[in-house]
Motif scaffolding. Structure first.
Motif, mmCIF file in Angstrom:
data_model
loop_
_atom_site.group_PDB
_atom_site.id
_atom_site.type_symbol
_atom_site.label_atom_id
_atom_site.label_comp_id
_atom_site.label_asym_id
_atom_site.label_seq_id
_atom_site.Cartn_x
_atom_site.Cartn_y
_atom_site.Cartn_z
ATOM 1 N N PRO A 113 36.028 41.108 41.183
ATOM 2 C CA PRO A 113 35.249 39.844 41.296
ATOM 3 C C PRO A 113 35.612 39.141 42.446
ATOM 4 O O PRO A 113 35.117 38.569 43.156
ATOM 5 N N LEU A 116 34.985 41.213 45.514
ATOM 6 C CA LEU A 116 33.623 41.064 45.787
ATOM 7 C C LEU A 116 33.102 39.506 46.470
ATOM 8 O O LEU A 116 32.375 39.307 47.225
ATOM 9 N N LEU A 117 33.869 38.505 45.766
ATOM 10 C CA LEU A 117 33.462 37.383 46.276
ATOM 11 C C LEU A 117 34.288 36.896 47.741
ATOM 12 O O LEU A 117 33.415 36.313 48.501
ATOM 13 N N GLY A 120 31.937 39.891 49.895
ATOM 14 C CA GLY A 120 30.491 39.833 49.981
ATOM 15 C C GLY A 120 29.892 40.646 48.591
ATOM 16 O O GLY A 120 30.447 41.733 48.403
ATOM 17 N N TRP A 121 28.835 40.246 47.955
ATOM 18 C CA TRP A 121 28.490 40.758 46.596
ATOM 19 C C TRP A 121 27.799 42.139 46.989
ATOM 20 O O TRP A 121 27.684 43.056 46.285
ATOM 21 N N ALA A 124 22.208 44.325 44.972
ATOM 22 C CA ALA A 124 22.061 44.390 43.476
ATOM 23 C C ALA A 124 22.952 45.556 42.794
ATOM 24 O O ALA A 124 23.747 45.286 41.827
ATOM 25 N N HIS A 126 24.859 47.610 44.027
ATOM 26 C CA HIS A 126 26.295 47.880 44.374
ATOM 27 C C HIS A 126 27.048 47.067 43.217
ATOM 28 O O HIS A 126 28.131 47.491 42.859
ATOM 29 N N MET A 127 26.559 45.834 43.152
ATOM 30 C CA MET A 127 27.316 44.830 42.235
ATOM 31 C C MET A 127 27.132 45.338 40.984
ATOM 32 O O MET A 127 28.247 45.376 40.133
ATOM 33 N N PHE A 131 30.644 46.381 38.546
ATOM 34 C CA PHE A 131 30.836 45.842 37.276
ATOM 35 C C PHE A 131 30.936 46.720 36.332
ATOM 36 O O PHE A 131 31.496 46.740 35.229
ATOM 37 N N GLN A 263 32.864 37.853 53.738
ATOM 38 C CA GLN A 263 31.597 37.305 54.168
ATOM 39 C C GLN A 263 31.315 36.058 54.843
ATOM 40 O O GLN A 263 30.155 35.809 55.372
ATOM 41 N N ALA A 348 37.100 46.523 47.874
ATOM 42 C CA ALA A 348 36.359 46.255 46.282
ATOM 43 C C ALA A 348 36.288 47.636 45.702
ATOM 44 O O ALA A 348 36.636 47.904 44.522
#
Length: 404
Positions: A113, A116-117, A120-121, A124, A126-127, A131, A263, A348
């Motif tokens: 996380p 990713l923060l 950049g996330w 959807a 990919h995120m 996780f 990001q 990430a």
């Protein structure tokens, strides 16, 4: 570099991260004495791509913000060194299974996380894939601990009595491959692996320390006496594991910041490429080792006896120094490959694939060190489930890399 090549680099990094600990098992010395050569091996790995790093380092040195970039990059190396030393102390104080779960759990649950923060996330999908990979790693880590406890039950009564009692659980031998690699499988070592390093440690068994002699400059690590003290040390060990996991979770975020992979755009007016960052990172880790090792040997965080670091380090054989340099070079090359892959995939994804190195280390443990000797059917099934969970995590991260 395309995504397929970057994914191959990340897989190669995972293999190197999962393999370096074999050199520590072969060295048969206390970790602090191994650690300085290990960090020097990282610096040697950084020198491999020094030609690629030199232009970036020169530009940063001429920029007003370059000093800040260098300091932050060196801080990442300090975090890595500190996390490694805390990881060793945690497993000595609290046994194998729980610190392994806490260490890898914190590293993955926070590390992904955080990255990713910072970076950049993404989409959807990919995120979700990222996780899902984290969940698979956490499941594998829990299966790892369960497998360890199950193996204790598979031991004969005589073997169980010889196991150390720590924090209310029967911890695995300090000598297992999984211990030395910090984040690898916590299945107890087989008889060969146990005998390989049994001279390094004494354990608490039914409230008394077992006397074990040292080998050469290798010092005896002694266990705490008394159940209350063992419980206190167990809690302290888990705290060290959490702090070590946090250190491992943070330093890749620093890489993303100084390389301009955020990001929010470039955090500084000058950036370092992956090779330049790693070189400064290795220098920071070396500085941390030089500053931390003498006092940590004099006043150990773990249950080891006090020793004079430099006097004992100078007494090591050339073979021990070679193994330390080789292990550090392998791990350093793995980190460097992962950072190079991160330029394409994002740290990430690249770092998450690399962090699945217990899959490799567990394989070494079974094939070479006999870590499943005496295991029953249940333990073998748990071990296989752990490998499948780590494999699923790798696949999920690979798909996330291709999707991103």
């Amino acid at each position: 570099m395309d995504k397929s090549a970057a994914l191959l680099l990340a897989l190669a990094a995972m293999f190197l991260w999962g393999s370096w600990a074999n050199t520590l098992l072969l060295s048969r010395i206390r970790f602090e004495l191994y650690f300085l050569d290990y960090i020097l091996g990282h610096l040697l790995a950084g020198c491999v791509l020094l030609q690629d790093a030199a232009p970036s380092l020169q530009v940063a040195a001429e920029d007003p913000s370059g000093a800040v970039v260098f300091m932050i990059s060196a801080l990442a190396g300090l975090l890595f060194a500190l996390g490694s030393l805390l990881a060793v102390a945690s497993i000595d104080l609290a046994g194998m299974a729980l610190p392994t779960i806490v260490l890898l759990g914190v590293e993955m649950a926070l590390g992904v996380p955080f990255l990713l923060l910072v970076e950049g996330w993404g989409s959807a999908q990919h995120m979700i894939l990222a996780f899902a990979g984290v969940i698979a790693v956490l499941a594998a880590t829990l299966l790892d601990g369960w497998c360890h406890w199950s193996l204790q039950k598979d031991c004969t009564p005589e073997e169980q009595e010889s196991q150390p009692l720590c924090f209310g659980f029967t911890s695995s031998q300090f000598s297992s491959l999984s211990f030395w690699s910090f984040r690898a499988t916590s299945v107890a070592a087989g008889s060969f692996a146990r005998s390989l390093n049994s001279t390094a440690v004494t354990f608490l068994t039914h409230g008394s320390a077992l006397p074990v002699s040292s080998v050469g400059s290798q010092q005896v690590l002694t266990a705490a006496s008394g159940t209350i003290r063992a419980h206190k040390q167990g809690h302290l060990g888990l705290s060290f594991a959490a702090m070590g996991g946090l250190c491992f979770a943070i330093w890749p975020c620093i890489s993303s910041c100084v390389e301009g992979q955020t990001q929010w755009g470039n955090a500084f007016t000058t950036q370092l490429n992956a090779s330049a960052f790693f070189f400064i990172y290795a220098l920071g880790a070396l500085l941390a080792a030089l500053l931390l090792l003498p006092p940590l040997c004099r006043w150990p965080l773990h249950s080891g006896v006090s020793l004079n670091f430099w006097a004992n380090y100078m007494e090591l054989r050339a073979w021990n120094h070679f193994l330390g340099l080789s292990g550090g070079f392998a791990h350093g090359c793995g980190s460097l490959l992962s950072l190079q892959a991160g330029r394409v995939l994002g740290n990430a994804v690249a770092m998450s694939i690399t962090r699945c190195q217990p899959l490799v280390c567990a394989t070494w443990g079974v094939l070479i060190w006999g870590e499943l000797q005496g295991a029953g059917t249940k333990t073998s099934c748990l071990f296989a489930s752990m490998l499948l969970a780590f494999t699923a995590a790798v696949v999920l991260f690979l798909i996330a890399g291709l999707d991103g």
